[in-house]
Design a protein around this motif. Sequence first.
Motif, short mmCIF file in Angstrom:
data_model
loop_
_atom_site.label_atom_id
_atom_site.label_comp_id
_atom_site.label_asym_id
_atom_site.label_seq_id
_atom_site.Cartn_x
_atom_site.Cartn_y
_atom_site.Cartn_z
N ALA A 69 -37.61 -20.94 -36.64
CA ALA A 69 -37.72 -19.94 -37.70
C ALA A 69 -38.55 -18.75 -37.24
O ALA A 69 -38.24 -17.59 -37.58
CB ALA A 69 -38.33 -20.56 -38.95
N GLU A 70 -39.60 -19.00 -36.45
CA GLU A 70 -40.43 -17.88 -35.99
C GLU A 70 -39.68 -17.02 -34.98
O GLU A 70 -39.85 -15.80 -34.95
CB GLU A 70 -41.73 -18.41 -35.39
N ARG A 71 -38.82 -17.63 -34.16
CA ARG A 71 -38.01 -16.82 -33.24
C ARG A 71 -37.02 -15.96 -34.02
O ARG A 71 -36.78 -14.79 -33.68
CB ARG A 71 -37.28 -17.73 -32.24
N ILE A 72 -36.43 -16.54 -35.07
CA ILE A 72 -35.51 -15.76 -35.91
C ILE A 72 -36.28 -14.62 -36.60
O ILE A 72 -35.80 -13.49 -36.66
CB ILE A 72 -34.84 -16.67 -36.95
N GLU A 73 -37.47 -14.93 -37.11
CA GLU A 73 -38.29 -13.91 -37.75
C GLU A 73 -38.59 -12.76 -36.79
O GLU A 73 -38.50 -11.58 -37.16
CB GLU A 73 -39.60 -14.53 -38.24
N ASP A 74 -38.93 -13.08 -35.55
CA ASP A 74 -39.22 -12.04 -34.56
C ASP A 74 -38.01 -11.14 -34.34
O ASP A 74 -38.14 -9.92 -34.23
CB ASP A 74 -39.64 -12.68 -33.22
N GLU A 75 -36.82 -11.74 -34.28
CA GLU A 75 -35.61 -10.95 -34.05
C GLU A 75 -35.29 -10.06 -35.25
O GLU A 75 -34.89 -8.90 -35.10
CB GLU A 75 -34.42 -11.88 -33.76
N VAL A 76 -35.46 -10.61 -36.47
CA VAL A 76 -35.20 -9.81 -37.68
C VAL A 76 -36.15 -8.62 -37.74
O VAL A 76 -35.74 -7.48 -38.02
CB VAL A 76 -35.34 -10.69 -38.94
#
Length: 293
Positions: A69-76
């Motif tokens: 989820a944190e990797r997705i958050e970084d990309e968003v």
Amino acid sequence: MLDWDDLRIFLAVARSGSFVASGRALGLNHTTLARRLTALESSIGTRLFDRSPRGVQPTKAGLDLIEHAERIEDEVLAAGRRIEGQDGAVSGVVRLSTPEAFGTYFIAPRAHLLNAAHPQIELELAPESRTVNLSKREADIAISLHRPDQGRLQAARLVDYRIGLYASEDLLARVGPIETLAALRSQPFISYIEEMIDLPELRNLDRSLAKRCVFRSSSVAAQMEAVASGLGFGLLHCFAVGPHMRLVRVLPDAVEVVRSYWMVLHADLARVPRIRAVADFVAERVRAEAGSF
């Protein structure tokens, strides 16, 4: 299929350990938030949190999901930073995070000048003694007490500032003139609650000066008011002390701490017009009034 909005809620709960605190941060009722998380757990067939009266803790599956989820958050967030402000308009919200003294006593009294130059900018000022994460969009611009050593950040030294020892005229009338450091040691002192300070540069400033502390606060403004009331001596930001406070600088040749303010922006946001406008405004006002620091 995981939904980003569900993951955003999941991350908020995982970081705070509380439905109430994360609901408040997200603007959601905590019962709604708990219902959303229960639905997420049902949809993936896995329990993500252990719940107890003391709060919630991620399970093994929850800890695994945090990494994704944190990797997705970084990309968003990175996508938003890259495309944000491409229409060139100098308008919108800009959040400026600063140490308390700089935000309260320098930026806030001059915010009307920014508004006059850019009336379509809504400035959000967050003056607090903690470090913010620009990569997580906790702020658009940060005034820091040190140069960041990691991340895609742009940093420039803004100004050096002085911290001096002050007492009220009334207190000095009661105790008499303080002419040596030895004489200062027996006087009442005002200081920080050190375990509540997130910035190491603010810790231990008065250890060699004070023997008897009578008042502590995590707030610079509260300390200044306590000093002005005559309660005790305190280390205050020189630029924040106004003549109406009837404060006297004590032992200026012997007691002075010099620190630096740094302006920090995320590299992806440095050219966004509204953010650039606020950064330029702060830099220009500091240059114009550098002597007060």
